[in-house]
Design an enzyme around this catalytic site. Sequence first.
Site, PDB file in Angstrom:
ATOM      1  N   HIS A 308      -8.912  -4.355  10.063  1.00  0.00           N
ATOM      2  CA  HIS A 308      -8.473  -5.763   9.681  1.00  0.00           C
ATOM      3  C   HIS A 308      -9.027  -6.281   8.263  1.00  0.00           C
ATOM      4  CE1 HIS A 308      -7.317  -9.819   9.927  1.00  0.00           C
ATOM      5  NE2 HIS A 308      -6.188  -9.391  10.658  1.00  0.00           N
ATOM      6  N   ASP A 366      -3.039  -5.700  17.638  1.00  0.00           N
ATOM      7  CA  ASP A 366      -1.711  -4.867  17.743  1.00  0.00           C
ATOM      8  C   ASP A 366      -2.140  -3.696  18.696  1.00  0.00           C
ATOM      9  OD1 ASP A 366      -0.035  -6.519  16.469  1.00  0.00           O
ATOM     10  OD2 ASP A 366      -0.579  -5.575  14.369  1.00  0.00           O
TER      11      ASP A 366
HETATM   12  N1  CMC Z   1      -8.056   4.148  10.103  1.00  0.00           N
HETATM   13  C1  CMC Z   1      -8.806   4.810   9.357  1.00  0.00           C
HETATM   14  N2  CMC Z   1      -9.493   4.432   8.165  1.00  0.00           N
HETATM   15  C2  CMC Z   1      -9.373   3.117   7.864  1.00  0.00           C
HETATM   16  C3  CMC Z   1      -8.511   2.323   8.844  1.00  0.00           C
HETATM   17  C4  CMC Z   1      -7.843   2.742   9.745  1.00  0.00           C
HETATM   18  N3  CMC Z   1      -6.927   2.057  10.786  1.00  0.00           N
HETATM   19  N4  CMC Z   1      -8.300   0.979   8.053  1.00  0.00           N
HETATM   20  C5  CMC Z   1      -9.093   1.016   6.983  1.00  0.00           C
HETATM   21  N5  CMC Z   1      -9.722   2.249   6.873  1.00  0.00           N
HETATM   22  C6  CMC Z   1     -10.692   2.690   5.816  1.00  0.00           C
HETATM   23  C7  CMC Z   1     -10.041   2.712   4.464  1.00  0.00           C
HETATM   24  O1  CMC Z   1      -9.468   4.166   4.462  1.00  0.00           O
HETATM   25  C8  CMC Z   1     -11.075   2.418   3.504  1.00  0.00           C
HETATM   26  O2  CMC Z   1     -11.897   3.359   3.453  1.00  0.00           O
HETATM   27  P1  CMC Z   1     -12.600   3.830   1.904  1.00  0.00           P
HETATM   28  O3  CMC Z   1     -13.365   2.486   1.796  1.00  0.00           O
HETATM   29  O4  CMC Z   1     -13.403   4.868   2.120  1.00  0.00           O
HETATM   30  O5  CMC Z   1     -11.845   3.702   0.950  1.00  0.00           O
HETATM   31  C9  CMC Z   1     -11.638   1.496   4.421  1.00  0.00           C
HETATM   32  O6  CMC Z   1     -11.611   1.501   5.810  1.00  0.00           O
HETATM   33  C10 CMC Z   1     -11.401  -0.206   3.912  1.00  0.00           C
HETATM   34  O7  CMC Z   1      -9.834  -0.029   4.321  1.00  0.00           O
HETATM   35  P2  CMC Z   1      -9.007  -0.847   3.287  1.00  0.00           P
HETATM   36  O8  CMC Z   1      -7.629  -0.340   3.155  1.00  0.00           O
HETATM   37  O9  CMC Z   1      -9.589  -1.089   1.929  1.00  0.00           O
HETATM   38  O10 CMC Z   1      -8.997  -2.435   3.925  1.00  0.00           O
HETATM   39  P3  CMC Z   1      -7.842  -3.411   3.725  1.00  0.00           P
HETATM   40  O11 CMC Z   1      -8.741  -4.684   4.252  1.00  0.00           O
HETATM   41  O12 CMC Z   1      -7.130  -3.409   2.825  1.00  0.00           O
HETATM   42  O13 CMC Z   1      -6.842  -3.096   4.989  1.00  0.00           O
HETATM   43  C11 CMC Z   1      -5.632  -2.972   7.139  1.00  0.00           C
HETATM   44  C12 CMC Z   1      -6.810  -3.640   6.462  1.00  0.00           C
HETATM   45  C13 CMC Z   1      -5.328  -3.861   8.408  1.00  0.00           C
HETATM   46  C14 CMC Z   1      -4.397  -2.929   6.158  1.00  0.00           C
HETATM   47  C15 CMC Z   1      -6.188  -1.467   7.577  1.00  0.00           C
HETATM   48  O14 CMC Z   1      -7.357  -1.706   8.199  1.00  0.00           O
HETATM   49  C16 CMC Z   1      -5.043  -0.731   8.042  1.00  0.00           C
HETATM   50  O15 CMC Z   1      -4.236  -0.156   7.418  1.00  0.00           O
HETATM   51  N6  CMC Z   1      -5.115  -0.647   9.549  1.00  0.00           N
HETATM   52  C17 CMC Z   1      -3.992   0.012  10.433  1.00  0.00           C
HETATM   53  C18 CMC Z   1      -2.838  -0.883  10.328  1.00  0.00           C
HETATM   54  C19 CMC Z   1      -3.208  -2.069  11.295  1.00  0.00           C
HETATM   55  O16 CMC Z   1      -3.331  -1.823  12.509  1.00  0.00           O
HETATM   56  N7  CMC Z   1      -2.538  -3.270  11.039  1.00  0.00           N
HETATM   57  C20 CMC Z   1      -2.591  -4.327  11.863  1.00  0.00           C
HETATM   58  C21 CMC Z   1      -3.603  -5.514  11.534  1.00  0.00           C
HETATM   59  S1  CMC Z   1      -3.800  -6.743  12.307  1.00  0.00           S
HETATM   60  C22 CMC Z   1      -2.308  -7.671  12.799  1.00  0.00           C
HETATM   61  C23 CMC Z   1      -1.768  -8.210  11.531  1.00  0.00           C
HETATM   62  O17 CMC Z   1      -2.644  -9.072  10.729  1.00  0.00           O
HETATM   63  O18 CMC Z   1      -0.645  -7.942  10.957  1.00  0.00           O
END
Ligand code: CMC
Length: 431
Positions: A308, A366
């Site tokens: 998140h 989720d």
């Molecule tokens: N699986 C594997 N690696 C992950 C994941 C994941 N689910 N989420 C983040 N990472 C890694 C990512 O690759 C990155 O690694 P690095 O620093 O080496 O590049 C690091 O963790 C930080 O990730 P980010 O994408 O920079 O973080 P963000 O804050 O931009 O993204 C997120 C947050 C929710 C989009 C992401 O964690 C994700 O894609 N999760 C899966 C989708 C999901 O479950 N979304 C629902 C969110 S809760 C409901 C809502 O609010 O809608």
Amino acid sequence: MSDTSKTATLTIGDSSYELPIYTPTAGPDVIDIRKLYSQAGVFTYDPGFTSTAACDSTITFIDGDKGELLHRGYPIDQLAEKSHYLEVCFLLLYGYLPKASELEQFERTITQHTMIHEQMHNFFRGFRRDAHPMATMVGVVGAMSAFYHDSTDINNPLEREIASHRLIAKMPTIAAMAYKYSIGQPFVYPRNDLDYAANFLHMCFAVPAEQYQVDPILARAMDRIFTLHADHEQNASTSTVRLASSSGANPFACIAAGIACLWGPAHGGANQACLEMLKEIGTPDRIPEYIARAKDKNDPFRLMGFGHRVYKNFDPRATVMKQSADEVLELMGVENNPILATAKELEQAALADPYFAEKKLFPNVDFYSGIILEAMGFPTSMFTPVFALSRTVGWISQWKEQLADPQMKIGRPRQLYQGETMRDYVDIEKR
Ligand code: CMC
């Protein structure tokens, strides 16, 4: 805004600029950069708004490190346990917990707005049967602006109020109709003798051929899902609603924009994506393969339902959702469901893996909501529509707040341009 006694100094070359700092009631201080461009001729750069506050708000507060989510100051776990969705709607919209008479009046108003204009049925019939219900919802909610002309004047407080009530009341009807249409069953009209959650279940699962009794445990679980998704501060879809509204667009068009944004798998679409992922994994012995893929930088795969932007220890909504999942699965007699077994093992395996611990990736709301919705009988394509109908009150509360804010301006981000500078057009025969 208060407390401009603190300032930050920004030095660029030989020049220094004093920037006011504001202290919120909760959360980190905020540096005011609004005059930065006019004074220093520079922009700030923050793709994804990771460090940028785009507005003032008094509705919802999240402390991502503590795993705290407050609506108007009240913690989400207390609201999920002691309150119910329509009371939370009142709280978000009006800022305080209603007296019994106010709640009764509000519930009556919402109940009396649940039907949609009969001619809107034709809109549904224009879609292909295999359309995703979110696609149908984006279209039908946008179309509301063509049907409810007496609630599109955003400068009229009464029209704003009516639009808010209409959206909260009609969204379950629209979501249920999108579902019924997709499975070729007749639309089921709302019933005013049922509460908000029970009415939604009835509209989704009743058929004219036989009686459908709503199980009170399922209705309570449904209501809890609505409550847990009601608002979440300045997330992507809420920011989309605010950005669309900043141009003066009508409320139904703004909420349609929010639905479109929510649909993506990184946001509300994650509940569908998570369950599809669990089905693809299939059995617990394949979990290591998927964990390895999630960790592989060259593989775009991510563990859906994990991570998140704001929560870095746990998602408080996930804690309540997990309890609810246990209750519903027991009631439905599916505790031994293979998807659930895979989900439980995946959760344990990821939490024990240093990659997920270091990056502070925990199950989010989720991860569990899809398991409950599947047990209730919803197909995966309906998971995000359920999220959309729950979040409508959050979008509309933030929309209302924005319109009352004297500092509101049209949203217009700047950019770091990396393209060609000016060059002369080349005639086609010379290229
Ligand atoms: N699986 C594997 N690696 C992950 C994941 C994941 N689910 N989420 C983040 N990472 C890694 C990512 O690759 C990155 O690694 P690095 O620093 O080496 O590049 C690091 O963790 C930080 O990730 P980010 O994408 O920079 O973080 P963000 O804050 O931009 O993204 C997120 C947050 C929710 C989009 C992401 O964690 C994700 O894609 N999760 C899966 C989708 C999901 O479950 N979304 C629902 C969110 S809760 C409901 C809502 O609010 O809608």
